[in-house]
Design a protein around this motif. Structure first.
Motif, short mmCIF file in Angstrom:
data_model
loop_
_atom_site.label_atom_id
_atom_site.label_comp_id
_atom_site.label_asym_id
_atom_site.label_seq_id
_atom_site.Cartn_x
_atom_site.Cartn_y
_atom_site.Cartn_z
N ASP A 60 0.93 -1.34 0.10
CA ASP A 60 -0.21 0.41 0.25
C ASP A 60 1.07 1.27 0.33
OD1 ASP A 60 0.60 0.22 2.45
OD2 ASP A 60 -1.29 -0.02 3.33
N LYS A 61 2.13 1.18 0.11
CA LYS A 61 3.05 2.02 -0.67
C LYS A 61 3.52 2.92 1.11
CE LYS A 61 1.12 4.28 -3.70
NZ LYS A 61 -0.52 4.04 -4.26
N ALA A 103 -4.38 10.97 3.97
CA ALA A 103 -3.04 10.00 3.31
C ALA A 103 -0.95 10.33 3.81
CB ALA A 103 -3.40 9.51 2.07
N LEU A 104 -1.30 11.85 2.76
CA LEU A 104 -0.40 12.24 3.23
C LEU A 104 0.19 13.50 4.50
CD1 LEU A 104 -0.03 12.56 -0.79
CD2 LEU A 104 1.63 11.37 0.73
N VAL A 105 -0.76 13.01 5.36
CA VAL A 105 -0.71 14.55 6.37
C VAL A 105 0.46 14.18 7.89
CG1 VAL A 105 -2.11 15.28 8.57
CG2 VAL A 105 -2.58 14.98 6.75
N SER A 106 1.01 13.33 7.84
CA SER A 106 1.57 12.58 8.48
C SER A 106 3.06 12.88 8.57
CB SER A 106 1.62 10.91 8.88
OG SER A 106 2.85 10.80 9.94
N ASP A 145 5.54 11.61 8.47
CA ASP A 145 6.49 10.19 7.98
C ASP A 145 5.97 9.61 6.71
OD1 ASP A 145 7.77 9.93 10.67
OD2 ASP A 145 6.10 8.90 12.10
N ASP A 146 4.72 10.11 6.13
CA ASP A 146 4.74 10.01 5.00
C ASP A 146 4.88 10.78 3.76
OD1 ASP A 146 2.75 7.51 6.06
OD2 ASP A 146 1.58 8.84 7.02
N SER A 147 4.80 10.13 2.51
CA SER A 147 5.57 11.11 1.83
C SER A 147 5.79 10.04 0.29
CB SER A 147 7.01 11.72 1.94
OG SER A 147 7.87 11.00 1.84
N LEU A 148 5.56 10.81 -0.86
CA LEU A 148 6.48 9.94 -2.05
C LEU A 148 7.22 9.14 -1.57
CD1 LEU A 148 3.64 12.14 -2.93
CD2 LEU A 148 4.84 12.03 -4.85
N ALA A 149 8.27 9.93 -1.61
CA ALA A 149 9.29 9.44 -1.48
C ALA A 149 9.13 8.17 -0.37
CB ALA A 149 10.60 10.40 -1.17
N GLU A 150 8.43 8.05 0.62
CA GLU A 150 8.54 6.59 1.16
C GLU A 150 8.26 5.76 -0.07
OE1 GLU A 150 5.74 4.68 5.09
OE2 GLU A 150 5.39 6.87 4.45
N TRP A 151 7.27 6.00 -0.80
CA TRP A 151 6.54 5.04 -2.20
C TRP A 151 7.74 3.87 -2.39
CZ3 TRP A 151 2.74 8.45 -5.16
CH2 TRP A 151 1.85 9.02 -4.51
#
Length: 483
Positions: A148-149, A157-160, A162-168
């Motif tokens: 789920d990336k 989905a990207l508020v935290s 810790d979450d980012s496009l780089a994480e995907w």
């Protein structure tokens, strides 16, 4: 996003397993480094217990058939019912989590020694590509993995932090390595020998499992990025297919620039009158919206453009003024229509005029076109979510400018972003093409390309078939049954 609320699910699932499954789970936990809440389930076919969505429980996990329009005749197996025909496949399913990134790995009993790794669209579940990819490759003998990336959710989905496009990208590579490692340890006897014809030439001590990357929308972007940043000496991937992938570029039109223009003019284009309406419609076309998609503008305006723009503008340009809380990204009035009271926040926003640091942020995750393995993109000419003039043709040009011939772009005439609207109320002429059958064809073509050096047809537009229950063959140009 930490999803501790899923722990009860995993605990319950584990408790339901037999002693053998618990023993296997311990092994999986040890082999899949860094994963937690790992469960292993056997699918032996008894009482319909199949690994594919032929199993009603597997179909339910995938969200049912809500993402598809059931066009064609079920009794005659035409249209959708022709290509959605999951087979009876036995095998094993491993599910687990890397920190907050959930994954699934499936291995058919008759494994062919190869792996397909999938990335979903949007910020969807690791189970959301079942009908598009999982069923299709499992019946061919491939192992299948999906993540789920790490950013599963809706507008938040990207508020935290810790979450980012780089994480995907990190999660996609992480799962690929984990799946390859698991298969190498637990299925040694089925690994492809280097001297084998076809896929054997791809095999080495450091790369024992031929692996293909597949993805849809945001997942298509992940596939492009994965093939661009793979290591040529010790590759993870041998080829890929992306369906309607996003293109991110810092100094050229992108999702933020095109959607800003759309949001600035959509209200008048849809509900205005006279000259103002005409001018607004021209602005919509100028932003990249394909002509012919007008019937889909209402749907995209209600459910896609505004909330998606906020989500990625706030992620990639966090210091922009006039931001709104994520809870206001998607709001509807008493009539069920999108509340437009916040549209004004983009009236004076111009990505091109933002500080250099914003461009640097996008540049860190942008596509380069420097693919290291053959890649096929399938894209609809009527995509009113990711416009071809912004996300498809420019990527083709980007790859071509690198002097690389390992790329094909198949533009599906009258195909749009999601097959869910085929023959829907928005498909007024009932002539819109589904993309899924062309994705399946493209997967077969890329495998032949990689393993047998059989180059597929050049990039081209695929015409609409005369028989609207069939599709065009990319290889021959003839009308064929969808599969």
């Amino acid at each position: 996003m930490k999803r501790t609320h899923f722990k009860k699910f995993f605990i319950a699932s584990t408790a339901a397993c037999c002693f053998f499954c618990i023993s296997e789970s311990t092994k999986a936990q040890r082999v899949i480094d860094g994963a937690h809440s790992v469960t292993v389930e056997q699918f032996n076919g008894e009482n319909g217990n199949w690994l594919t969505t032929k199993n009603p429980e597997q179909l339910q996990k995938a969200g049912g058939l809500s993402g598809a329009t059931l066009w064609g005749e079920k009794e005659d197996k035409t249209g959708f019912y022709r290509y959605y025909s999951p087979k009876e496949v036995k095998g094993k399913e491993i599910r687990g989590t890397f920190e907050d990134a959930r994954f699934v790995i499936r291995v058919p009993r008759d494994w062919n020694g190869k792996l397909v790794v999938s990335a979903p669209g949007g910020n969807a579940s690791e189970m959301s590509n079942e009908l598009l990819f999982s069923d299709y490759v499992l019946e061919k003998g491939y192992a299948y993995a999906s993540t789920d990336k790490g950013t599963f959710g809706g507008d938040n989905a990207l508020v935290s932090k810790d979450d980012s496009l780089a994480e995907w990208h990190m999660r996609f590579r992480q799962l690929t390595k984990a799946a390859q490692s698991y298969l190498s340890v637990h299925y040694k006897s089925k690994l492809i020998a280097p001297e084998s014809e076809g896929a054997g030439k791809l095999v080495s001590l450091k790369h024992p499992i031929p692996t293909y990357a597949v993805g849809y929308s945001n997942g298509g972007y992940v596939v492009r990025y994965a093939l661009e940043h793979d290591n040529e000496k010790t590759p993870l991937f041998d080829g890929g297919v992306d369906m309607a992938g996003v293109l991110w570029r810092a100094n050229e039109p992108n999702l933020i620039t095109s959607y800003t223009q759309i949001v600035q003019h959509a209200g008048v284009a849809l509900y205005g009158e006279g000259k103002k309406k005409e001018k607004a419609i021209e602005e919509m076309y100028e932003a990249g919206l394909p002509k012919g998609t007008e019937n889909y503008w209402f749907y995209s305006d209600q459910h896609k453009w505004f909330n998606t723009l906020n989500r990625y503008r706030d992620e990639l340009d966090p210091t922009a003024k006039k931001k709104i809380p994520w809870q206001q990204y998607t709001n509807y009035d008493q009539f069920g229509l999108r509340n437009r009271s916040n549209d004004y926040i983009f009236n004076s926003y111009h990505f091109d005029k933002r500080p250099d640091e914003v461009k640097r942020t996008v540049r860190e995750i942008e596509n380069t076109g420097e693919i290291k393995a053959p890649l096929i993109t399938v894209f609809g000419t009527w995509d009113a979510v990711l416009f071809p003039d912004v996300h498809a043709y420019p990527y083709e040009k980007l790859v071509k400018n690198k002097g690389n011939d390992d790329y094909r772009l198949y533009m599906i005439e009258k195909g749009a972003h999601s097959d869910a609207l085929v023959r829907s109320e928005y498909d007024i002429q009932k002539d819109r093409q589904p993309l899924a059958p062309y994705v399946h064809q493209s997967f077969d073509l890329v495998v032949e390309w990689v393993e047998n050096s059989a180059k597929p047809p050049r990039s081209q537009k695929i015409a609409t078939p005369q028989n609207r229950l069939k599709v065009e063959s990319i290889q021959s140009g003839k009308e064929i049954e969808p599969y």
